[in-house]
Each structure stands twice: as structure tokens, then as C-alpha cells.
Design an enzyme around this catalytic site. Structure first.
Site, PDB file in Angstrom:
ATOM      1  N   ARG A   1       0.752  -1.092   0.007  1.00 44.01           N
ATOM      2  CA  ARG A   1      -0.192   0.069  -0.068  1.00 44.01           C
ATOM      3  C   ARG A   1       0.832   1.399   0.065  1.00 44.01           C
ATOM      4  O   ARG A   1       1.805   1.535   0.696  1.00 44.01           O
ATOM      5  CB  ARG A   1      -0.889   0.068   1.335  1.00 44.01           C
ATOM      6  CG  ARG A   1      -1.793  -0.996   1.570  1.00 44.01           C
ATOM      7  CD  ARG A   1      -2.851  -0.534   2.402  1.00 44.01           C
ATOM      8  NE  ARG A   1      -2.720   0.091   3.602  1.00 44.01           N
ATOM      9  CZ  ARG A   1      -3.604   0.757   4.319  1.00 44.01           C
ATOM     10  NH1 ARG A   1      -4.750   0.675   3.914  1.00 44.01           N
ATOM     11  NH2 ARG A   1      -3.371   1.321   5.333  1.00 44.01           N
TER      12      ARG A   1
ATOM     13  N   THR B   1      -1.563   7.494   0.023  1.00 48.59           N
ATOM     14  CA  THR B   1      -2.755   7.188  -0.455  1.00 48.59           C
ATOM     15  C   THR B   1      -3.478   5.929  -0.219  1.00 48.59           C
ATOM     16  O   THR B   1      -4.754   5.940  -0.519  1.00 48.59           O
ATOM     17  CB  THR B   1      -2.679   7.338  -2.083  1.00 48.59           C
ATOM     18  OG1 THR B   1      -1.808   6.159  -2.467  1.00 48.59           O
ATOM     19  CG2 THR B   1      -1.960   8.569  -2.620  1.00 48.59           C
TER      20      THR B   1
ATOM     21  N   ASP C   1       0.035  -1.382  12.254  1.00 54.25           N
ATOM     22  CA  ASP C   1       0.610  -1.896  10.985  1.00 54.25           C
ATOM     23  C   ASP C   1       1.172  -3.240  11.217  1.00 54.25           C
ATOM     24  O   ASP C   1       2.044  -3.400  12.029  1.00 54.25           O
ATOM     25  CB  ASP C   1       1.818  -1.115  10.435  1.00 54.25           C
ATOM     26  CG  ASP C   1       2.374  -1.795   8.998  1.00 54.25           C
ATOM     27  OD1 ASP C   1       2.606  -2.974   9.030  1.00 54.25           O
ATOM     28  OD2 ASP C   1       2.422  -0.863   7.990  1.00 54.25           O
TER      29      ASP C   1
ATOM     30  N   ASP D   1       4.851  -4.539  10.622  1.00 55.97           N
ATOM     31  CA  ASP D   1       5.773  -3.756  11.289  1.00 55.97           C
ATOM     32  C   ASP D   1       5.915  -4.305  12.765  1.00 55.97           C
ATOM     33  O   ASP D   1       6.964  -4.532  13.034  1.00 55.97           O
ATOM     34  CB  ASP D   1       5.548  -2.216  11.434  1.00 55.97           C
ATOM     35  CG  ASP D   1       5.987  -1.254  10.145  1.00 55.97           C
ATOM     36  OD1 ASP D   1       6.172  -2.107   9.358  1.00 55.97           O
ATOM     37  OD2 ASP D   1       5.541  -0.104  10.125  1.00 55.97           O
TER      38      ASP D   1
HETATM   39  C1  PRP Z   1      -0.737  -4.223   4.859  1.00 54.37           C
HETATM   40  C2  PRP Z   1      -1.630  -5.534   4.960  1.00 54.37           C
HETATM   41  C3  PRP Z   1      -2.583  -5.825   3.840  1.00 54.37           C
HETATM   42  C4  PRP Z   1      -2.876  -4.317   3.530  1.00 54.37           C
HETATM   43  C5  PRP Z   1      -4.265  -4.201   3.807  1.00 54.37           C
HETATM   44  O1  PRP Z   1       0.031  -4.232   4.166  1.00 54.37           O
HETATM   45  O2  PRP Z   1      -0.903  -6.641   5.253  1.00 54.37           O
HETATM   46  O3  PRP Z   1      -1.794  -6.326   2.899  1.00 54.37           O
HETATM   47  O4  PRP Z   1      -2.068  -3.390   4.306  1.00 54.37           O
HETATM   48  O5  PRP Z   1      -4.682  -2.768   3.521  1.00 54.37           O
HETATM   49  P1  PRP Z   1      -5.693  -2.672   2.230  1.00 54.37           P
HETATM   50  O6  PRP Z   1      -6.889  -3.779   2.554  1.00 54.37           O
HETATM   51  O7  PRP Z   1      -6.284  -1.346   2.492  1.00 54.37           O
HETATM   52  O8  PRP Z   1      -5.273  -2.993   1.072  1.00 54.37           O
HETATM   53  P2  PRP Z   1       0.993  -3.214   3.546  1.00 54.37           P
HETATM   54  O9  PRP Z   1       1.013  -2.652   2.285  1.00 54.37           O
HETATM   55  O10 PRP Z   1       1.265  -2.041   4.785  1.00 54.37           O
HETATM   56  O11 PRP Z   1       2.518  -3.976   3.696  1.00 54.37           O
HETATM   57  P3  PRP Z   1       3.170  -5.087   4.491  1.00 54.37           P
HETATM   58  O12 PRP Z   1       2.579  -6.335   4.698  1.00 54.37           O
HETATM   59  O13 PRP Z   1       4.637  -5.031   4.088  1.00 54.37           O
HETATM   60  O14 PRP Z   1       3.015  -4.465   6.118  1.00 54.37           O
HETATM   61  N1  URA Z   2      -2.665  -2.442   7.051  1.00 59.05           N
HETATM   62  C1  URA Z   2      -2.309  -2.828   8.472  1.00 59.05           C
HETATM   63  O1  URA Z   2      -1.336  -3.504   8.699  1.00 59.05           O
HETATM   64  N2  URA Z   2      -3.028  -2.369   9.412  1.00 59.05           N
HETATM   65  C2  URA Z   2      -4.090  -1.415   9.004  1.00 59.05           C
HETATM   66  O2  URA Z   2      -4.769  -0.936   9.950  1.00 59.05           O
HETATM   67  C3  URA Z   2      -4.279  -1.290   7.783  1.00 59.05           C
HETATM   68  C4  URA Z   2      -3.765  -1.995   6.922  1.00 59.05           C
END
Ligand code: PRP
Ligand code: URA
Length: 217
Positions: A112, A116, A210, A213
Site C-alpha cells: 500500500r 494514498t 501496522d 511492522d
Molecule cells: C497491509 C496488510 C494488507 C494491507 C491491507 O500491508 O498486510 O496487505 O495493508 O490494507 P488494504 O486492505 O487497504 O489494502 P502493507 O501494504 O502495509 O504491507 P506490509 O505487508 O509490508 O506491512
Molecule cells: N494494514 C495494516 O497493517 N493495518 C491497518 O490498519 C491497515 C492496513
């Protein structure tokens, strides 16, 4: 397993037991250390995977027991694989391996945009015969649904049938569940908990922050 009047018809959530509520409380707590976050979210993920497997179809299977008696049991109808949405989805792979020994696992890297919230696909590596398999799609968080949509687009482009996908996530927002049902009504979703809403940054509220993280960083 329970459906609820507030859930779309393709979504199921784990029953709200004292145990699940306690586990969720620990992983949501901002004072929980990384080690504890990993340990307790792993426990929730194991519950999710066990429940997700209940949504795969079975066929009758007759075996003979040690006593020489026939037993009319069941076996999974078809081949299964996991697909994790990286990075956070990788946290769900070991629970899947604990339940399905030597299961094939594909990976889709979707990120993501921090500003945005828009999801972008960077990489996908999937089993060659994925179109013949049931797919357990793994991502702990369903917020807007943008990341899952990018991943599902890849699966469908490889010939996976929508009704052969079961999407497993720890925490979801009503907004994401609604989008998933509107776009993919035949796909099932098994979620650990449905939260209130998304905030202005598209984070789940009250949420846990997150996930990637907290688990990996
Ligand atoms: C996070 C999570 C999902 C996504 C959810 O990933 O693991 O993949 O956000 O949000 P959405 O439904 O609005 O798309 P992120 O892109 O933060 O990457 P990460 O897995 O590296 O933490
Ligand atoms: N991804 C995350 O890890 N947390 C949230 O709350 C939304 C997207």
C-alpha cells in the site's frame, strides 16, 4: 463459526470466545512487545487456518481401520495451496504448514502507498498448477481491500476459480468486507474479528497498527 447480520453473506468470523477476545486484546495493545505480538498473533492465525480448512469441500472416502472394519470417512475434494500477500501474509505460512504438511505456497508482493493507501503489485510467484487447486489466500489485515483485490486479480488471471478461494485474515474492516463481497461474491472470507471502521489514513479502527511492522520490523 458464526455469520452475523452485519456480515456480507460470503464472510464468516471466528466465534467471540473469551480466549479469542483475550488474544485480540494482547495483540492490539500498543505496549505488547514484538515477541509477544508474534506469539499471540500466531495463536490466532492457527485458529483461523483450522477454521479456513473447514470451508474446503470434502468427498466421501472409505478406509479400513486396524480392526479390519470399513469406515466411511471423508477426504479433501481437491489439491490445496496457500498464497501469501507479502509482507504480512508471510506470518501466516507456518500455521498453514503445521496443518497441511508440505503444502505448496505461492507469494504475491503487494504494498500500500503510505500516503494514498493505494495498493500496487510488485511480484507474484505461484504454483504452476494453481488453476487446479483450492487457494487459501493469506493476509492478516483487510482494510480497504485494495491489496487483496490486486492479489485476487493475479489468481483469476492464472485460471483460479473465484469459488475456490478462501481468504483468511486476522482483522477486517466493514468497508473491506463490503468491497470484497461486491467484487467477489463467490469467494469466502474467514476473519478473526471485524472492527468498527477505517480512519482517514485507511487504518483499521480500533485496529492494531501496522501488522507487518509489529511482526517483522
Ligand atoms: C497491509 C496488510 C494488507 C494491507 C491491507 O500491508 O498486510 O496487505 O495493508 O490494507 P488494504 O486492505 O487497504 O489494502 P502493507 O501494504 O502495509 O504491507 P506490509 O505487508 O509490508 O506491512
Ligand atoms: N494494514 C495494516 O497493517 N493495518 C491497518 O490498519 C491497515 C492496513
Amino acid at each position: 463459526m458464526s455469520t452475523s447480520e452485519n456480515l456480507p453473506p460470503n464472510a464468516y468470523r471466528l466465534p467471540r470466545s473469551n480466549q479469542l477476545e483475550g488474544l485480540m486484546t494482547i495483540i492490539r495493545d500498543k505496549n505488547t512487545s514484538r515477541g509477544e505480538f508474534i506469539f499471540y498473533s500466531d495463536r490466532i492465525i492457527r485458529l483461523l487456518v483450522e477454521e479456513g480448512l473447514n470451508h474446503l469441500p470434502t468427498l466421501p472416502k472409505q478406509i479400513t481401520t486396524e480392526t479390519g472394519e470399513d469406515y466411511d470417512g471423508v477426504g479433501f475434494e481437491g489439491k490445496v495451496c496457500g498464497v501469501s500477500i507479502l509482507r504480512a501474509g508471510e506470518a501466516m505460512e507456518s500455521a498453514l504448514r503445521e496443518c497441511l504438511r508440505s503444502v505448496r505456497i505461492g507469494k504475491v508482493l503487494v504494498q500500500r502507498n503510505e500516503e494514498t493507501g493505494e495498493a500496487r503489485l510488485y511480484y507474484a510467484k505461484l504454483p504452476e498448477d494453481i488453476h487446479e487447486r483450492f487457494v487459501l489466500l493469506l493476509d492478516p489485515m483487510l482494510a480497504t481491500g485494495g491489496s487483496a483485490i490486486r492479489a485476487i486479480e493475479v489468481l483469476l488471471s492464472k485460471g483460479v476459480k473465484q469459488d475456490k478461494i478462501v481468504f483468511l485474515n486476522v482483522l477486517s474492516a466493514p468497508e473491506g468486507l463490503k468491497v470484497m463481497y461486491e467484487k467477489y461474491p463467490k469467494m469466502k472470507i474467514v476473519t478473526g474479528w471485524v472492527d468498527r471502521k477505517l480512519d482517514e489514513r485507511n487504518y483499521i479502527v480500533p485496529g492494531l497498527g501496522d501488522f507487518g511492522d509489529r511482526y517483522f520490523a
